[in-house]
Design a protein around this motif. Structure first.
Motif, PDB file in Angstrom:
ATOM      1  N   THR A   8      -2.863  16.443  -1.993  1.00  7.23           N
ATOM      2  CA  THR A   8      -2.862  14.734  -2.293  1.00  7.23           C
ATOM      3  C   THR A   8      -2.556  13.988  -1.178  1.00  7.23           C
ATOM      4  N   ALA A   9      -2.334  14.373   0.063  1.00 14.25           N
ATOM      5  CA  ALA A   9      -1.740  13.782   1.244  1.00 14.25           C
ATOM      6  C   ALA A   9      -2.978  12.967   1.857  1.00 14.25           C
ATOM      7  N   ASP A  10      -2.704  11.896   2.581  1.00 16.77           N
ATOM      8  CA  ASP A  10      -3.682  11.212   3.174  1.00 16.77           C
ATOM      9  C   ASP A  10      -3.406  11.684   4.839  1.00 16.77           C
ATOM     10  N   LEU A  11      -2.322  11.932   5.157  1.00 16.49           N
ATOM     11  CA  LEU A  11      -1.868  12.244   6.408  1.00 16.49           C
ATOM     12  C   LEU A  11      -0.965  13.414   6.543  1.00 16.49           C
ATOM     13  N   ALA A  12      -1.026  14.224   7.663  1.00 19.09           N
ATOM     14  CA  ALA A  12      -0.176  15.268   7.933  1.00 19.09           C
ATOM     15  C   ALA A  12       0.599  15.242   9.232  1.00 19.09           C
ATOM     16  N   ILE A  13       1.875  15.190   9.047  1.00 16.66           N
ATOM     17  CA  ILE A  13       2.605  15.098  10.356  1.00 16.66           C
ATOM     18  C   ILE A  13       2.503  16.835  10.609  1.00 16.66           C
ATOM     19  N   VAL A  14       2.019  16.970  11.948  1.00 14.23           N
ATOM     20  CA  VAL A  14       2.094  18.508  12.253  1.00 14.23           C
ATOM     21  C   VAL A  14       3.220  18.459  13.250  1.00 14.23           C
ATOM     22  N   LEU A  64       2.913   5.204  10.977  1.00  9.74           N
ATOM     23  CA  LEU A  64       3.037   5.327   9.367  1.00  9.74           C
ATOM     24  C   LEU A  64       2.487   4.070   8.855  1.00  9.74           C
ATOM     25  N   GLU A  65       3.079   3.131   9.229  1.00  9.17           N
ATOM     26  CA  GLU A  65       3.032   1.719   8.482  1.00  9.17           C
ATOM     27  C   GLU A  65       1.617   1.055   8.738  1.00  9.17           C
ATOM     28  N   THR A  66       0.993   1.580   9.697  1.00 12.43           N
ATOM     29  CA  THR A  66      -0.426   1.175  10.066  1.00 12.43           C
ATOM     30  C   THR A  66      -1.641   1.888  10.035  1.00 12.43           C
ATOM     31  N   VAL A  67      -1.466   3.198   9.832  1.00 10.65           N
ATOM     32  CA  VAL A  67      -2.617   4.165   9.749  1.00 10.65           C
ATOM     33  C   VAL A  67      -3.289   3.574   8.455  1.00 10.65           C
ATOM     34  N   PRO A  68      -4.727   3.758   8.597  1.00 15.15           N
ATOM     35  CA  PRO A  68      -5.433   3.082   7.417  1.00 15.15           C
ATOM     36  C   PRO A  68      -5.382   4.311   6.222  1.00 15.15           C
ATOM     37  N   VAL A  69      -5.126   3.792   4.997  1.00 12.30           N
ATOM     38  CA  VAL A  69      -4.820   4.375   3.726  1.00 12.30           C
ATOM     39  C   VAL A  69      -6.403   4.405   3.184  1.00 12.30           C
ATOM     40  N   PRO A  99       9.747  -2.342   4.861  1.00  9.40           N
ATOM     41  CA  PRO A  99       8.839  -3.937   4.418  1.00  9.40           C
ATOM     42  C   PRO A  99       7.640  -3.741   4.566  1.00  9.40           C
ATOM     43  N   LYS A 100       6.794  -2.810   5.054  1.00 13.69           N
ATOM     44  CA  LYS A 100       5.335  -2.957   5.141  1.00 13.69           C
ATOM     45  C   LYS A 100       4.642  -1.891   4.173  1.00 13.69           C
ATOM     46  N   ARG A 101       5.106  -0.990   3.806  1.00 20.99           N
ATOM     47  CA  ARG A 101       4.466   0.166   3.305  1.00 20.99           C
ATOM     48  C   ARG A 101       5.474   0.949   2.265  1.00 20.99           C
ATOM     49  N   LYS A 102       4.986   1.468   1.177  1.00 21.62           N
ATOM     50  CA  LYS A 102       5.621   2.548   0.433  1.00 21.62           C
ATOM     51  C   LYS A 102       5.029   4.163   0.807  1.00 21.62           C
ATOM     52  N   PHE A 103       5.893   4.921   0.715  1.00 20.34           N
ATOM     53  CA  PHE A 103       5.544   6.502   1.256  1.00 20.34           C
ATOM     54  C   PHE A 103       6.074   7.360   0.182  1.00 20.34           C
ATOM     55  N   ILE A 104       5.088   8.301  -0.081  1.00 19.51           N
ATOM     56  CA  ILE A 104       5.870   9.601  -0.694  1.00 19.51           C
ATOM     57  C   ILE A 104       5.300  10.861   0.419  1.00 19.51           C
ATOM     58  N   SER A 161       1.021  -1.192  -0.065  1.00 25.11           N
ATOM     59  CA  SER A 161       0.050  -0.026  -0.046  1.00 25.11           C
ATOM     60  C   SER A 161       0.921   1.403   0.038  1.00 25.11           C
ATOM     61  N   MET A 162       0.170   2.369  -0.438  1.00 21.99           N
ATOM     62  CA  MET A 162       0.955   3.537  -0.719  1.00 21.99           C
ATOM     63  C   MET A 162       0.495   4.681   0.308  1.00 21.99           C
ATOM     64  N   LEU A 163       1.208   5.351   1.236  1.00 13.42           N
ATOM     65  CA  LEU A 163       0.716   6.326   2.149  1.00 13.42           C
ATOM     66  C   LEU A 163       1.475   7.637   1.616  1.00 13.42           C
ATOM     67  N   ARG A 164       0.455   8.665   1.265  1.00 14.03           N
ATOM     68  CA  ARG A 164       0.946  10.007   1.040  1.00 14.03           C
ATOM     69  C   ARG A 164       0.971  11.079   2.220  1.00 14.03           C
TER      70      ARG A 164
END
Length: 635
Positions: free
Chosen positions: A130-136, A231-236, A105-110, A26-29
């Motif tokens: 286009t992001a799914d999550l924000a690190i504030v 980041l590896e487990t948050v729902p996309v 090993p669990k996820r791809k990230f942009i 899965s990909m997380l942006r």
């Protein structure tokens, strides 16, 4: 030899397996945001370093650059992995959006690293789109700052559902649990109303990598996940695949007479050969005959794929239209309500004409009403006449021709737009459509038997607007009055719209702020257009200081019907004449927003007629204009 061949085959198999494995992840942006100097670039650099995605030559260059530009003494400055512009390195700040790819090993990230400085808020909005999550990020020493609130609010407007609150530089407050919990409470208290699905606070030290990849021994009181674990487990969000099909048409692909396809990137849903699709604007339908990609035909396609769709029937579809599912069509309207984030140093002007661009479409547009501004500190709705740089508001927008769109809450791609300044071509705002406005649905153009041409023919003249612009006291009204007398004497049908006279009636409710000046010209432009439709020659004498509004007035009329006349009199001469005593009062500060003193005048760059008044009388200039009109067939 045989041994070498087996090794090559084994290596090829390993590569294929690796690529397949990566494809199935899965990909997380996500993006980093927050206030300046909170450590956003350092955090991303640390993620890249700790996930072993830096080559040896990159590491050597990083160590070398750290000695030259670094801000951590002899230690590696991980921010330099992301801050690639020389200006960023010299100043130690982030200016542009930097995108980086990494994988575990669990996820791809942009990840998008966005600037914290207030003047670069537009870049933050770009990264968030286009992001799914924000690190504030929040500096543990400073706590929640206005830019933290602004970025969090914009993230919510742009549809981001997950927040990772990184309380950074925790090492600089001696890993104090009380500081962390206080900041987390403060953030949750204001972010609770923003509609995020999850907010996860994590105390971190980006510089030393604590709680980034591995848990820190200096914070035994923290029992939550590390940043990478979260980041590896948050729902996309995969809902976009289950949403109705949307293909915004980028261009019509017509390489030869035997091929006509509609190219674009699928914004939502799926499509397959044989499916029925509808052109959103016309409502015409057809079935998918082929789906063509760079690698050949495919039987079906999904969100995110760039394709060319060939239809069975010859229906009209052009750039800006959307091919959609027949049972779930988007809105098609010329008026809608939207959230708007303002990016420009010059404030938003309700009534001013901008260029509105959606995913593939564009049209002239005006903000017809600014309903309210949002106070970033408490999110209260406040009355306002304009939006300043980085402010957020809710407004109504009218576009010159209908556009196809979804509500932003339903589709982030087809529900977003930007506003472009028509003079500078700068992006001045980003919008998220809330809903269409239906109030004008019962208004239609009424066909009339007597038209503009018939009225003009009866008057033996070519109708036009003669738009006199120049500083107060330049001689606009005097020249316009003399010219009208000459035209009246030879039997022409005319009317003068003078700035002062109109303010006694039609525009008596308007002041002299920039916003009111824009509305002043908009109203006069519409009245002048009606008078041209009546077959008249209309002489408009207005300072009309802004090029954008003069251009708006021009575009209300047909080709050759708008004549811009620049009455060019130097400021010093206008102030010397001072026929109404206004310059003296303005220079003393008794009058505010006076053009040429404390309000700008944007001189025409390519006026149709340039009247330089120095050394010429008003009568001479009126004669010159009469000759100009006669030569070009207006009279």
């Amino acid at each position: 030899m045989l041994h070498d061949l087996k090794a090559v085959r084994a290596s090829s198999t390993d590569i294929s397996s690796y690529l397949l494995e990566q494809e199935q992840k899965s990909m997380l942006r996500f993006l980093t945001c927050g206030s300046v100097d909170d450590g956003k670039s350092t955090l991303i650099g640390r993620l890249l370093y700790d996930t072993k995605l830096i080559f040896e030559d990159q590491l050597a260059a990083l160590e070398r650059d750290s000695r030259k530009h670094g801000t951590n003494g002899s230690d590696i400055d991980f921010a330099l992995l992301v801050d690639g512009l020389e200006a960023e390195r010299e100043q130690g700040i982030t200016i542009d959006v930097a995108y980086r790819f990494f994988a575990t090993p669990k996820r791809k990230f942009i990840v998008a690293d966005t600037p914290g400085h207030e003047q670069y808020t537009r870049n933050m909005a770009t990264g968030a789109s286009t992001a799914d999550l924000a690190i504030v990020l929040v500096d543990a020493r400073k706590g929640i700052l206005p830019q933290t609130r602004r970025h969090s609010f914009i993230a919510s407007l742009l549809g981001i559902r997950h927040i990772l609150l990184a309380v950074n530089k925790i090492d600089l407050v001696d890993y104090d649990q009380t500081v962390f919990e206080s900041i987390a409470r403060d953030f949750l208290s204001f972010a609770g109303s923003l509609g995020f699905a999850t907010v996860v606070p994590i105390p971190v030290s980006a510089r030393y990598g604590e709680n980034v990849i591995t848990l820190s021994e200096n914070m035994p009181w923290y029992a939550g996940p590390t940043m990478i674990e979260h980041l590896e487990t948050v729902p996309v969000d995969t809902d976009v695949l289950h949403k109705p099909f949307r293909l915004p048409v980028q261009y019509v692909n017509r390489p030869n007479l035997d091929f006509r396809g509609f190219a674009g990137t699928i914004a939502a849903g799926r499509v397959a050969v044989g499916d029925e699709v509808v052109a959103a604007k016309s409502g015409r339908s057809s079935r998918v005959k082929r789906i063509v990609t760079a690698n050949g035909d495919i039987p079906s396609a999904r969100e995110g794929q760039a394709v060319t769709v060939v239809l069975e029937d010859e229906i009209e579809v052009s750039r800006g239209n959307i091919l959609v599912a027949p049972d779930a069509r988007p809105q098609v309207a010329d008026q809608f309500a939207a959230n708007l984030v303002w990016f420009d140093e010059h404030p938003l002007m309700p009534g001013r004409s901008y260029i509105l661009r959606t995913e593939t479409d564009q049209a002239h547009a005006r903000v017809t009403e600014l309903k309210h501004r949002v106070n970033i500190n408490n999110f209260a709705h406040e009355a306002a006449k304009s939006l300043e740089l980085n402010e957020v508001g809710v407004c109504n927008i009218s576009v010159q021709s209908p556009v196809a769109f979804d509500n932003f809450a339903d589709n982030r791609q087809t529900g977003a737009f930007v506003l472009i300044d028509r003079v500078t071509n700068a992006t001045v705002g980003a919008g998220m459509i809330l809903h269409p406005l239906r109030r004008a649905a019962n208004i239609h153009w009424q066909a009339l038997d007597v038209n503009k041409g018939a009225r003009a023919e009866l008057k033996h003249q070519k109708p036009a607007v003669l738009w006199f612009t120049g500083l107060s006291g330049s001689g606009k009204s005097t020249i316009a009055n003399l010219l009208e007398r000459k035209l009246h004497a030879v039997g022409r049908h005319t009317y003068i719209l003078d700035g002062d006279n109109v303010r006694h009636g039609l525009n008596r409710d308007l002041g002299f702020t920039e916003e009111d000046r824009v509305e002043n010209i908009r109203r006069v432009g519409e009245v002048a257009r009606l008078m041209v439709d009546a077959g008249l020659i209309v002489l408009v004498s207005f300072i009309s200081p802004f090029r954008a509004e003069r251009q708006m007035a021009r575009e209300l009329l047909g080709e050759g019907e708008f004549v811009e006349i620049f009455v060019d009199t130097p400021f010093e001469e206008c102030a010397r004449r001072d026929p109404k005593g206004l310059y003296e009062r303005a220079l003393k500060g008794e009058i505010r927003n006076f053009t040429g003193v404390d309000s700008p005048y944007e001189a025409p760059e390519n006026a149709d007629v340039h009247l330089e008044t120095a050394g010429r009388s008003a009568e001479e200039l009126a004669d010159l204009l009469e000759g100009w009109l006669h030569e070009r067939g207006y009279i």
